[in-house]
Design an enzyme around this catalytic site. Structure first.
Site, short mmCIF file in Angstrom:
data_model
loop_
_atom_site.label_atom_id
_atom_site.label_comp_id
_atom_site.label_asym_id
_atom_site.label_seq_id
_atom_site.Cartn_x
_atom_site.Cartn_y
_atom_site.Cartn_z
NE ARG A 194 -1.35 -2.40 2.69
CZ ARG A 194 -1.40 -3.74 2.47
NH1 ARG A 194 -2.55 -4.22 2.14
NH2 ARG A 194 -0.48 -4.56 2.90
CB THR A 195 3.47 2.74 2.39
OG1 THR A 195 2.56 2.00 3.21
CG2 THR A 195 3.97 4.06 2.74
CE LYS A 203 27.32 -3.81 -6.02
NZ LYS A 203 27.64 -2.60 -6.78
NE ARG A 242 7.01 0.91 5.22
CZ ARG A 242 5.87 0.13 5.07
NH1 ARG A 242 5.68 -1.04 4.95
NH2 ARG A 242 4.53 0.86 5.13
CG HIS A 283 3.17 3.84 8.75
ND1 HIS A 283 3.40 4.56 7.56
CD2 HIS A 283 2.86 2.61 8.04
CE1 HIS A 283 2.96 4.10 6.62
NE2 HIS A 283 2.79 2.93 6.83
#
Ligand code: CP
Length: 313
Positions: free
Chosen positions: A61-62, A89, A111, A139
């Protein structure tokens, strides 16, 4: 429209925002909703700007709604695939951010599993940073779309009784909702077994109950949270069947609640654990409307931080 001038180049959490700032985002979001109903679903507000989505944790969703929101605003949008990026890496978060800035991005949506990752990036970058969810911390855009949905359906937030039921302890959604809702004058109750309620949550302005019937009795809305098994050891969680029997949101339990109680869930849903399928898909559910409102809420955030960044240049 609220009479404030938005001045933040970043959106990191709702804890630091004033009531007026939150209301300003919600009003801006409401004004953007109409764009998605047009034949050509676009406005030129962010034309020439580049948004980069940097998601270190899974998201449907986000991430998708930040991409849709960016495109609705005519921005160019780039999704970094972490699995095939130089993060693998050993590149640090700050170095990754600085390289994205050097590539002339304007807004970085991040995120991350670690609380504070977006704050650290914002301190080290001149470009805008938007928190797409950081660990157990916040959030903010989820809480904004939740509040947008509540306001749309109920006509107000002030004075509403909102119960948040589920894994409060591991939930950034719960924290951002508590900050946002209490600032806007709602009464927030959290409900879960003791092991899923963090100590001191009352200091944020929420009341606590371990009785699901009490949580539902006077609620105008119930926001249901899944258990975040990925964030802790198995022993940090109750047995799933016992949890559903004691706290699951079922049609039977809703019979004792207000007839028009709004059933919310940030997703992803674990059907049969925190919510019964017939409730998730039932007439009180606004779960998919929340998802749709994510576009307007994120359009508002991208637009406001971009404007502030332009003014600060
Ligand atoms: N609500 C939410 O954050 O969903 P995603 O993890 O799919 O983005």
């Amino acid at each position: 429209m609220s009479d404030i001038r938005w001045q933040r180049k970043d959106l990191l959490g709702l804890e630091e925002l004033s009531r007026q700032e939150i209301e300003h985002i919600l009003e801006t979001a409401a004004s953007f909703k109409e764009v998605s109903t047009r034949d050509i679903k676009k406005v030129p507000a962010l034309r020439g700007k580049t948004v980069v989505n940097l998601f270190y944790e899974p998201s449907t969703r986000t991430r998708v709604s930040f991409e849709v929101a960016s495109k609705r605003l005519s921005a160019d949008v780039i999704n970094v695939a972490i699995e095939s990026s130089s993060v693998k890496k050993g590149e640090t978060l700050i170095d990754t951010g600085k390289n994205i800035q050097a590539l002339k991005a304007d807004i970085l949506v991040v995120r991350h599993a670690s609380a504070g990752a977006p704050v650290m990036l914002a301190r080290n970058l001149k470009i805008s940073v938007v928190n797409g969810g950081d660990g157990w911390h916040e959030h903010p855009t989820q809480a904004l779309l939740d509040m947008l949905t509540l306001k749309e359906k109920m006509g107000k937030i002030e004075g509403l009784n909102v119960s948040i039921v589920g894994d409060i302890g591991h939930s950034r959604v719960a924290r951002s909702n508590i900050w946002g809702l209490t600032k806007l004058g709602a009464k927030v109750k959290v409900c879960a077994p003791k092991m899923l309620i963090p100590e001191g949550i009352e200091k944020m302005g929420a009341t606590v109950t371990h009785d699901i019937n009490e949580a539902l009795a006077d609620a105008d809305a119930v926001n249901v949270l899944r258990m975040q098994f990925e964030r802790d050891s198995k022993t940090a969680f109750p047995d799933q069947i016992e949890y559903f029997n004691s706290f699951g949101i079922t049609k039977e339990r809703l019979k004792k609640a207000k007839k028009d109680i709004m059933v919310m869930h940030p997703g992803p849903i674990n059907r049969g654990i925190e919510i019964a399928s017939d409730v998730a898909d039932g007439e009180n559910s606004v779960i998919l409307e929340q998802v749709t409102n994510g576009i307007a809420a994120r359009m508002a955030v991208l637009y406001l931080v971009s404007q502030a960044q332009d003014e600060q240049r």
